[in-house]
Write a protein that holds these residues in place. Sequence first.
Motif, PDB file in Angstrom:
ATOM      1  N   ILE A   1      41.483  45.789  42.798  1.00 52.94           N
ATOM      2  CA  ILE A   1      40.190  46.814  42.735  1.00 52.94           C
ATOM      3  C   ILE A   1      39.364  45.589  42.256  1.00 52.94           C
ATOM      4  O   ILE A   1      39.411  45.682  40.823  1.00 52.94           O
ATOM      5  CB  ILE A   1      39.937  48.536  43.065  1.00 52.94           C
ATOM      6  CG1 ILE A   1      38.505  48.020  43.658  1.00 52.94           C
ATOM      7  CG2 ILE A   1      40.280  49.100  42.010  1.00 52.94           C
ATOM      8  CD1 ILE A   1      38.058  49.731  43.697  1.00 52.94           C
ATOM      9  N   SER A   2      37.897  45.604  42.031  1.00 52.79           N
ATOM     10  CA  SER A   2      37.501  44.722  40.590  1.00 52.79           C
ATOM     11  C   SER A   2      37.042  45.308  40.167  1.00 52.79           C
ATOM     12  O   SER A   2      36.079  46.472  40.556  1.00 52.79           O
ATOM     13  CB  SER A   2      35.837  43.819  41.244  1.00 52.79           C
ATOM     14  OG  SER A   2      34.813  43.979  41.928  1.00 52.79           O
ATOM     15  N   ASN A   3      36.870  45.576  38.881  1.00 52.07           N
ATOM     16  CA  ASN A   3      36.290  46.356  38.193  1.00 52.07           C
ATOM     17  C   ASN A   3      34.545  46.877  38.444  1.00 52.07           C
ATOM     18  O   ASN A   3      34.395  48.090  38.704  1.00 52.07           O
ATOM     19  CB  ASN A   3      35.449  45.936  35.868  1.00 52.07           C
ATOM     20  CG  ASN A   3      37.311  45.408  36.207  1.00 52.07           C
ATOM     21  OD1 ASN A   3      37.916  46.244  36.314  1.00 52.07           O
ATOM     22  ND2 ASN A   3      37.467  44.694  34.868  1.00 52.07           N
ATOM     23  N   ILE A   4      34.237  45.829  38.769  1.00 46.33           N
ATOM     24  CA  ILE A   4      32.136  45.899  39.019  1.00 46.33           C
ATOM     25  C   ILE A   4      32.566  47.497  40.809  1.00 46.33           C
ATOM     26  O   ILE A   4      31.736  47.747  40.395  1.00 46.33           O
ATOM     27  CB  ILE A   4      32.136  44.989  39.818  1.00 46.33           C
ATOM     28  CG1 ILE A   4      31.044  44.824  38.564  1.00 46.33           C
ATOM     29  CG2 ILE A   4      30.158  44.976  40.248  1.00 46.33           C
ATOM     30  CD1 ILE A   4      31.338  42.634  39.090  1.00 46.33           C
ATOM     31  N   ALA A   5      33.797  46.801  41.178  1.00 47.02           N
ATOM     32  CA  ALA A   5      33.755  47.935  42.532  1.00 47.02           C
ATOM     33  C   ALA A   5      34.186  49.183  42.064  1.00 47.02           C
ATOM     34  O   ALA A   5      33.411  49.925  42.654  1.00 47.02           O
ATOM     35  CB  ALA A   5      33.885  46.944  43.787  1.00 47.02           C
ATOM     36  N   LEU A   6      34.287  49.303  41.327  1.00 48.85           N
ATOM     37  CA  LEU A   6      34.962  50.359  41.174  1.00 48.85           C
ATOM     38  C   LEU A   6      34.606  51.093  39.863  1.00 48.85           C
ATOM     39  O   LEU A   6      33.850  52.069  39.784  1.00 48.85           O
ATOM     40  CB  LEU A   6      36.293  50.300  39.839  1.00 48.85           C
ATOM     41  CG  LEU A   6      36.919  51.326  39.244  1.00 48.85           C
ATOM     42  CD1 LEU A   6      37.433  52.516  40.579  1.00 48.85           C
ATOM     43  CD2 LEU A   6      38.539  51.658  38.340  1.00 48.85           C
TER      44      LEU A   6
END
Lengths: 204, 204
Positions: A107-112
């Motif tokens: 999962i991307s940091n931005i999405a998380l």
Amino acid sequence: MKFENFLATIRRHAQLTEAEEKRLCSLLTIKTLKRKEFLIRSGEDARHEYFVNKGCLRTYYLDHKGVEHNTYFAVEGYWVSDIYSRTFNAPTLCNIVALEDCELVHISNIALESFLEEVPALERFFRISYQNSLATVHLKQIQLLSMNGMERYHYFRKKYPELDRRIPQKHIASYLGFTPEFFNTIRSKAMRADADTFSDYLGA
Amino acid sequence: MKFENFLATIRRHAQLTEAEEKRLCSLLTIKTLKRKEFLIRSGEDARHEYFVNKGCLRTYYLDHKGVEHNTYFAVEGYWVSDIYSRTFNAPTLCNIVALEDCELVHISNIALESFLEEVPALERFFRISYQNSLATVHLKQIQLLSMNGMERYHYFRKKYPELDRRIPQKHIASYLGFTPEFFNTIRSKAMRADADTFSDYLGA
């Protein structure tokens, strides 16, 4: 289902609704790595958080003399990323490489970050995970001060039998801060001795 | 107000309603310590989480040879507790002692855990705090492998000028893993040299 283990881990500490779990799964993707392939190289930005579905990875720092120092291992059910790079938006200091063929949920940091703002219930999962990691790091720091090499080797084998079985011994030696020569001496002694005589005196 | 700094810190990462803040404050009490008084002694259970309103504290591990190894310092705005003891319900491994007269805000672990279940918004504050701590610990681990003593001393002074000013130098030496003799040599060299010539090459 490919995110089954991931969700089971989350559910240990956080209660998400079915809709929230579905939305979280929509942000996940699968990444595969061949043995010896790199997940992250030092100097890059760590832009994702990874959960290990299958396989085994090693995190290490390469010093200016070309010596590798292992700092972390991950197998099924573990998370892996460069927390320093992710937290401070700085280039990563370490390398992460596959020791076996791997399947990772990522999962991307931005999405998380955006999901955490939207669903505070997930904060609990990461708060407890990070608290456990901090407590473990603290224990390791105290063990370095309180145990000799042999005691730390026995503690590691008893506490992490799965890692002891799957990770080449030279990498465990580096993780414990031993030179390969010192580790060979310790291992020979350990093989001769009765492991039961070494008290696991920190009791953890 | 005696909980003003505490609330200002919480508000940096978590948004609680006025009623939630009021309820949280009802769980807090003030504890004072005289200089040299102990907050926690090794072997005890760490049953509270403390926030420093005023003063300065030192956490250290006492090894079997009677040598003290400093692992953490806390001044105004910092939190202090034994995270290992609190997380794993085990006796604490370290001692925490006041270096100055202190005023602490404290909350029991039981009250905090129950409040976190009731108000998930506060989880965010601790998740971010623990994440920052883990990233900082990771950086310190890499610095031990990548920097020499002089570089680590300069990094510490630049990064924590407040601690450098208030904490006796022998305690900083122990925190950095130096013997008092080695620290005296380094400090004399540092006083002679131009601090600007030491690159803070990790950039953090």
